[in-house]
Design a protein around this motif. Structure first.
Motif, PDB file in Angstrom:
ATOM      1  N   PHE B 150      -2.410  -5.150   5.368  1.00  0.00           N
ATOM      2  CA  PHE B 150      -3.657  -4.922   6.101  1.00  0.00           C
ATOM      3  C   PHE B 150      -4.616  -6.047   5.772  1.00  0.00           C
ATOM      4  O   PHE B 150      -5.049  -6.185   4.626  1.00  0.00           O
ATOM      5  CB  PHE B 150      -4.267  -3.565   5.754  1.00  0.00           C
ATOM      6  CG  PHE B 150      -5.568  -3.303   6.486  1.00  0.00           C
ATOM      7  CD1 PHE B 150      -5.648  -3.437   7.862  1.00  0.00           C
ATOM      8  CD2 PHE B 150      -6.704  -2.930   5.793  1.00  0.00           C
ATOM      9  CE1 PHE B 150      -6.840  -3.200   8.531  1.00  0.00           C
ATOM     10  CE2 PHE B 150      -7.900  -2.687   6.456  1.00  0.00           C
ATOM     11  CZ  PHE B 150      -7.975  -2.818   7.831  1.00  0.00           C
ATOM     12  N   TYR B 152      -7.677  -6.917   5.696  1.00  0.00           N
ATOM     13  CA  TYR B 152      -8.997  -6.289   5.736  1.00  0.00           C
ATOM     14  C   TYR B 152     -10.088  -7.291   6.100  1.00  0.00           C
ATOM     15  O   TYR B 152     -10.937  -7.045   6.955  1.00  0.00           O
ATOM     16  CB  TYR B 152      -9.281  -5.663   4.376  1.00  0.00           C
ATOM     17  CG  TYR B 152     -10.666  -5.097   4.219  1.00  0.00           C
ATOM     18  CD1 TYR B 152     -10.989  -3.870   4.796  1.00  0.00           C
ATOM     19  CD2 TYR B 152     -11.638  -5.761   3.491  1.00  0.00           C
ATOM     20  CE1 TYR B 152     -12.249  -3.331   4.648  1.00  0.00           C
ATOM     21  CE2 TYR B 152     -12.899  -5.237   3.335  1.00  0.00           C
ATOM     22  CZ  TYR B 152     -13.209  -4.023   3.914  1.00  0.00           C
ATOM     23  OH  TYR B 152     -14.462  -3.491   3.770  1.00  0.00           O
ATOM     24  N   MET B 155     -10.150  -8.422   9.707  1.00  0.00           N
ATOM     25  CA  MET B 155     -10.702  -7.402  10.590  1.00  0.00           C
ATOM     26  C   MET B 155     -12.219  -7.331  10.459  1.00  0.00           C
ATOM     27  O   MET B 155     -12.939  -7.190  11.439  1.00  0.00           O
ATOM     28  CB  MET B 155     -10.089  -6.036  10.255  1.00  0.00           C
ATOM     29  CG  MET B 155      -8.649  -5.887  10.688  1.00  0.00           C
ATOM     30  SD  MET B 155      -8.440  -6.039  12.491  1.00  0.00           S
ATOM     31  CE  MET B 155      -7.838  -7.715  12.627  1.00  0.00           C
ATOM     32  N   GLN B 163     -16.953  -3.379   8.605  1.00  0.00           N
ATOM     33  CA  GLN B 163     -15.588  -2.852   8.578  1.00  0.00           C
ATOM     34  C   GLN B 163     -15.124  -2.517   9.986  1.00  0.00           C
ATOM     35  O   GLN B 163     -15.860  -1.901  10.757  1.00  0.00           O
ATOM     36  CB  GLN B 163     -15.542  -1.559   7.754  1.00  0.00           C
ATOM     37  CG  GLN B 163     -15.585  -1.760   6.265  1.00  0.00           C
ATOM     38  CD  GLN B 163     -15.223  -0.486   5.511  1.00  0.00           C
ATOM     39  OE1 GLN B 163     -15.167   0.592   6.091  1.00  0.00           O
ATOM     40  NE2 GLN B 163     -14.984  -0.632   4.227  1.00  0.00           N
ATOM     41  N   MET B 164     -13.926  -2.900  10.319  1.00  0.00           N
ATOM     42  CA  MET B 164     -13.382  -2.531  11.628  1.00  0.00           C
ATOM     43  C   MET B 164     -13.128  -1.027  11.635  1.00  0.00           C
ATOM     44  O   MET B 164     -12.531  -0.478  10.706  1.00  0.00           O
ATOM     45  CB  MET B 164     -12.090  -3.284  11.900  1.00  0.00           C
ATOM     46  CG  MET B 164     -11.547  -3.093  13.299  1.00  0.00           C
ATOM     47  SD  MET B 164     -12.506  -3.915  14.567  1.00  0.00           S
ATOM     48  CE  MET B 164     -11.827  -5.575  14.467  1.00  0.00           C
ATOM     49  N   ARG B 165     -13.585  -0.393  12.697  1.00  0.00           N
ATOM     50  CA  ARG B 165     -13.446   1.050  12.825  1.00  0.00           C
ATOM     51  C   ARG B 165     -12.142   1.415  13.544  1.00  0.00           C
ATOM     52  O   ARG B 165     -11.453   0.558  14.067  1.00  0.00           O
ATOM     53  CB  ARG B 165     -14.617   1.628  13.630  1.00  0.00           C
ATOM     54  CG  ARG B 165     -15.980   1.369  13.033  1.00  0.00           C
ATOM     55  CD  ARG B 165     -17.098   1.661  14.039  1.00  0.00           C
ATOM     56  NE  ARG B 165     -16.831   2.800  14.867  1.00  0.00           N
ATOM     57  CZ  ARG B 165     -17.555   3.935  14.875  1.00  0.00           C
ATOM     58  NH1 ARG B 165     -18.602   4.043  14.069  1.00  0.00           N
ATOM     59  NH2 ARG B 165     -17.261   4.920  15.679  1.00  0.00           N
ATOM     60  N   SER B 166     -11.906   2.714  13.610  1.00  0.00           N
ATOM     61  CA  SER B 166     -10.688   3.206  14.253  1.00  0.00           C
ATOM     62  C   SER B 166     -10.827   3.309  15.771  1.00  0.00           C
ATOM     63  O   SER B 166      -9.901   3.754  16.431  1.00  0.00           O
ATOM     64  CB  SER B 166     -10.310   4.569  13.670  1.00  0.00           C
ATOM     65  OG  SER B 166     -11.388   5.478  13.803  1.00  0.00           O
ATOM     66  N   TRP B 168     -11.559   1.006  19.120  1.00  0.00           N
ATOM     67  CA  TRP B 168     -11.642  -0.379  19.586  1.00  0.00           C
ATOM     68  C   TRP B 168     -12.027  -0.366  21.059  1.00  0.00           C
ATOM     69  O   TRP B 168     -11.363   0.276  21.872  1.00  0.00           O
ATOM     70  CB  TRP B 168     -10.296  -1.084  19.445  1.00  0.00           C
ATOM     71  CG  TRP B 168      -9.731  -1.118  18.054  1.00  0.00           C
ATOM     72  CD1 TRP B 168     -10.322  -0.665  16.902  1.00  0.00           C
ATOM     73  CD2 TRP B 168      -8.451  -1.635  17.674  1.00  0.00           C
ATOM     74  NE1 TRP B 168      -9.492  -0.869  15.833  1.00  0.00           N
ATOM     75  CE2 TRP B 168      -8.329  -1.462  16.283  1.00  0.00           C
ATOM     76  CE3 TRP B 168      -7.402  -2.221  18.375  1.00  0.00           C
ATOM     77  CZ2 TRP B 168      -7.202  -1.855  15.578  1.00  0.00           C
ATOM     78  CZ3 TRP B 168      -6.276  -2.620  17.684  1.00  0.00           C
ATOM     79  CH2 TRP B 168      -6.179  -2.447  16.296  1.00  0.00           C
ATOM     80  N   ALA B 202      -4.301  -7.682  12.303  1.00  0.00           N
ATOM     81  CA  ALA B 202      -4.585  -6.682  11.267  1.00  0.00           C
ATOM     82  C   ALA B 202      -3.399  -6.457  10.352  1.00  0.00           C
ATOM     83  O   ALA B 202      -3.564  -6.290   9.141  1.00  0.00           O
ATOM     84  CB  ALA B 202      -4.989  -5.356  11.917  1.00  0.00           C
TER      85      ALA B 202
END
Lengths: 358, 358
Positions: B150, B152, B155, B163-166, B168, B202
């Motif tokens: 990952f 991180y 992203m 922080q990339m969220r869930s 998109w 990612a």
DNA sequence: GAATCATTTGAATCTTTAC
DNA sequence: GGTAAAGATTCAAATGATT
């Protein structure tokens, strides 16, 4: 048996639901426990990791227990649902896929999966995954053949006259709305009232009965009371029940029921085109005009049919024929001449008649 | 055996995967058939026909057949995955719950479910449900105990250092990116490259091997080549294979992926007036006041419309009507009573909601 | 050529009532 | 039960046509 409306049934939700009459509830909203198979269960008592076949068997047995529980309460819920009722379930990736598959296996018919996008989710502190910023709700009818309530126009109105989408952006339940006892949150997963507001506005009518098998601290009940719906809650934990009762008692229902009613074209009374003639709003022999330049012309006959040089039939049928289209709403297609260069759709005449009915 | 890198294997994906060595692939990205099971034809309000997915490859007799198919290819995929590999599957509510449950049953370990919010989804033409505006991806490791990649920081960089969220937000594949043959789309469900870009950025490293069992017209391969990853595709349809080969041949790998990181800036989020009600900042039945002396009055309905003795509609529409004006910004025109003799514009409530979004 | 308006289209489980 | 008729229904973005 009369339904125990606007009360909280104390005990296991399956037994409670089984005690209610069949086909008696309009909506079930469920926030079930999330899958319990996480974390420690993957470790043996001596902290060694579970491996190999044992691992799969263990895991299967964990999922199997959750599946059996899920199947049981969804079955009970289905029995008490009216045939035109519906059900919502909310969950996260830990449990929602199992719930969804079982819903389908039991014959429920999915209408949408709805994503609740949290405006203020908890970050992923360790930076190991994407911030888990949403939960998923499944909305389903009792079966593929049954009807269901969807207040399309209310949803569109709530969303500034655009269709409401399957992703809803709403904050977590925090601040004054969050129930606290002794400085700690009363319930670990209290849902925001805004979420239930949209659910109930979308899929119930005033006076409907909404059952929540995992009532917790009563968000479903609070919003139901506010919006003029009846609720039935099932809850095992006496502390949650006490908190929910106190909370719901404080809710002030909307006083004026008229502000709750959904206004939809579909629910308005049907007016045959002939009524327009009977009331003299149009007369036999009058001409109607269609097309963007009003270049299609038809003549109104005394029986409410239209006639052109080659077509004859209802306003809808002739409208479709002159456009060479598969279908047509004659009320909006045809216009009458209201002034020298002014054309108005015949739908305004229908509105006039409908207004007189009120 | 050496891996058939950067080629498309022609044939059934299960047989193809079974022909590859175990533990040889870093990532599987799968866009399997969704099992849509559509009914008859669907017409838009303008009577044009919607091109649905009625390809042979999306037809299954029932859930059991779909489950068996899903279990089979997920098992084959798991064998060829390296122990520190991972798998993505994309689907809709028609199939994703079954896929997710089977993933868990097979021992895969879910890391996130990712919601692809479409900026330009197809509307619900008949007004029967919420606009189906998203699809769901499941990202999982080979098991709970295995490691996974990952990136991180990549992203986070992609997401303006948050922080990339869930969830998109990305547009559909349209325009020049959409492959066409003879004026018609080559593949009914071609995915946007932006989606695969984020997936590969990612969860893979440069040089990794990415296998796509349902290669279609090769979006996975195109993005893999662009980003310096290796791909293996499985596809049965010779036309899709030909289109994919031609497409991928044109792709020029980039030396520095960071140059591709241009991501659209988020504009100020639109807040529908309905949100004010859902969040309890106003309540159904409350009165709003307009005009310099607050002498125009309207009542708030539960769906976010306003009503006066003669007008009904959105805050903007009713604001215009009571002033007999062509247009009106309801947010600044309408005021609520904040104290004995104090009125505040409802725009302050919108500001409150906007503040929560940041 | 630029600007404006009209047309097209996308993984869609997409109507309701009367006879 | 089935069939036929009434009648309700779309958003964003790209492309193409017109001014």
């Amino acid at each position: 048996m009369t339904l125990p409306l606007n009360t909280i049934l104390s005990g296991d939700c399956i037994a409670m639901m089984d005690s209610l009459p069949a086909k008696s509830v309009d909506l079930v909203f469920a926030d079930p426990p999330y899958n319990l198979q996480l974390g420690g269960e993957l470790l043996r008592p001596n902290n060694s990791k579970v491996e190999g076949v044992d691992e799969e068997w263990d895991r299967f047995s964990d999922f199997a227990a959750y599946d059996a529980f899920t199947r049981a309460w969804l079955k009970s819920a289905r029995r008490i649902l009216k045939d035109d009722g519906a059900l919502w379930v909310i969950g996260s990736y830990h449990n929602i896929f199992r719930v969804g598959a079982i819903l389908q296996d039991l014959g429920y018919w999915m209408l949408n999966d709805i994503v609740w996008r949290k405006t203020n989710p908890m970050p992923n502190f360790k930076g190991t995954r994407f911030t888990n910023a949403h939960e998923t709700m499944i909305w389903c009818a009792k079966s593929a053949e049954t009807r269901y309530t969807f207040n399309y126009d209310s949803m569109k109105a709530l969303n500034d006259d655009l269709q409401m989408r399957s992703d809803w952006t709403l904050p977590l339940c925090t601040g004054g709305e969050r129930l606290k006892s002794g400085g700690k949150k009363t319930h670990p997963t209290q849902k925001p009232e805004s979420l239930l507001y949209r659910v109930l506005m979308a899929s119930t009518k005033p006076g409907d009965v909404v059952l929540d098998p995992f009532f917790g601290t009563g968000t479903t009940g609070a919003v139901a009371k506010k919006l003029g719906r009846n609720f039935i809650g099932c809850e095992r934990d006496p502390e949650y029940i006490a908190a929910a009762k106190e909370r719901i008692a404080k809710v002030i229902p909307v006083a004026d029921p008229s502000v709750l009613m959904a206004i939809s074209k579909r629910s308005e009374p049907r007016i045959p085109f002939g009524s327009v003639l009977e009331r003299g709003l149009l007369n036999p022999g009058d001409l109607l005009f269609g097309g963007t330049r009003h270049d299609k012309v038809a003549k109104v006959r005394a029986d409410g049919t239209l006639i052109t040089d080659i077509h004859r039939g209802s306003i809808h049928k002739v409208g479709a024929l002159v456009q060479n289209a598969p279908a047509c709403n004659g009320w909006t297609y045809w216009h009458f001449q209201a002034g020298h260069d002014e054309f108005m759709p015949i739908d305004v005449l229908r509105q006039k008649i409908r207004a007189e009915l009120h």
